[in-house]
Design a protein around this motif. Sequence first.
Motif, PDB file in Angstrom:
ATOM      1  N   ASP A 172      -3.954  16.727  71.271  1.00 42.57           N
ATOM      2  CA  ASP A 172      -3.352  17.701  70.360  1.00 42.57           C
ATOM      3  C   ASP A 172      -1.942  18.011  70.848  1.00 42.57           C
ATOM      4  O   ASP A 172      -1.764  18.721  71.838  1.00 42.57           O
ATOM      5  N   GLY A 230       0.190  19.930  69.873  1.00 39.92           N
ATOM      6  CA  GLY A 230       0.554  21.341  69.822  1.00 39.92           C
ATOM      7  C   GLY A 230      -0.061  22.156  70.948  1.00 39.92           C
ATOM      8  O   GLY A 230       0.254  23.338  71.107  1.00 39.92           O
ATOM      9  N   SER A 237       4.431  22.714  74.769  1.00 36.56           N
ATOM     10  CA  SER A 237       3.649  21.642  74.144  1.00 36.56           C
ATOM     11  C   SER A 237       4.546  20.432  73.888  1.00 36.56           C
ATOM     12  O   SER A 237       5.780  20.551  73.808  1.00 36.56           O
ATOM     13  N   ARG A 271       4.681  18.877  71.119  1.00 37.08           N
ATOM     14  CA  ARG A 271       5.293  19.124  69.804  1.00 37.08           C
ATOM     15  C   ARG A 271       6.560  19.977  69.941  1.00 37.08           C
ATOM     16  O   ARG A 271       7.583  19.680  69.327  1.00 37.08           O
ATOM     17  N   ALA A 272       6.498  21.013  70.761  1.00 39.03           N
ATOM     18  CA  ALA A 272       7.678  21.858  70.964  1.00 39.03           C
ATOM     19  C   ALA A 272       8.815  21.061  71.597  1.00 39.03           C
ATOM     20  O   ALA A 272       9.981  21.223  71.228  1.00 39.03           O
ATOM     21  N   GLU A 275      10.323  18.865  68.874  1.00 42.75           N
ATOM     22  CA  GLU A 275      11.128  19.670  67.949  1.00 42.75           C
ATOM     23  C   GLU A 275      12.456  20.075  68.580  1.00 42.75           C
ATOM     24  O   GLU A 275      13.505  20.030  67.931  1.00 42.75           O
TER      25      GLU A 275
END
Length: 196
Positions: free
Chosen positions: A103, A105, A113, A115-116, A119
């Motif tokens: 995952d 996230g 994470s 994902r962070a 981004e």
Amino acid sequence: MTSRVTLISAAMSRALREARFDDGCSLDASAAARARAAAGGLPAADRLLVSPTVRCRETSEALGLDAVETLELAGLDVGRWRGLTLDEVSAEEPAGIALWLSDLGAAPHGGESVRALCERVARWLESSAEFDGRTLAVVEPEVVRAVAVKILDVSGPAFWRLDVPPLTATDVSGRSGRWNLRVGRALGPSEDGAGG
């Protein structure tokens, strides 16, 4: 306006060789020597940046770059896992490592994470489109992975399937929203004898 970004992956350190989450250790003497030897193969750049990690700063110095430390290019913050090997974390927190790997996230380590990270790096890349000229940045492998995921517009799990060897260049060129990617070029003189 076309922007060009060359991401240089940092040289080898003990932590990387041991599959240890970054613990702030310095480069190996042989890795620093390899970086010094590769310095002549770098393209000319209008802007020099470096991730704030010890390994990246020391690689930048060995390459002879007077680069500006850039927080947006920091490696992944792995919180309390910092300094541990992947095997140690797997033994101590098997559910946490399984969640983290499945995952993007998740941040069971209490840090950032994946994902962070992706981004954050994507925002930096898009802002780089406003810079007319070449940017050269010495970064951690996960930053290169995040750039590739953004440019190729692939699903997050692809992040884990990208290998970024030490002291390689990944070239990005184009405009905001439309980038091209050239990966894994070894540092050193190009085929025609000039730097890449």
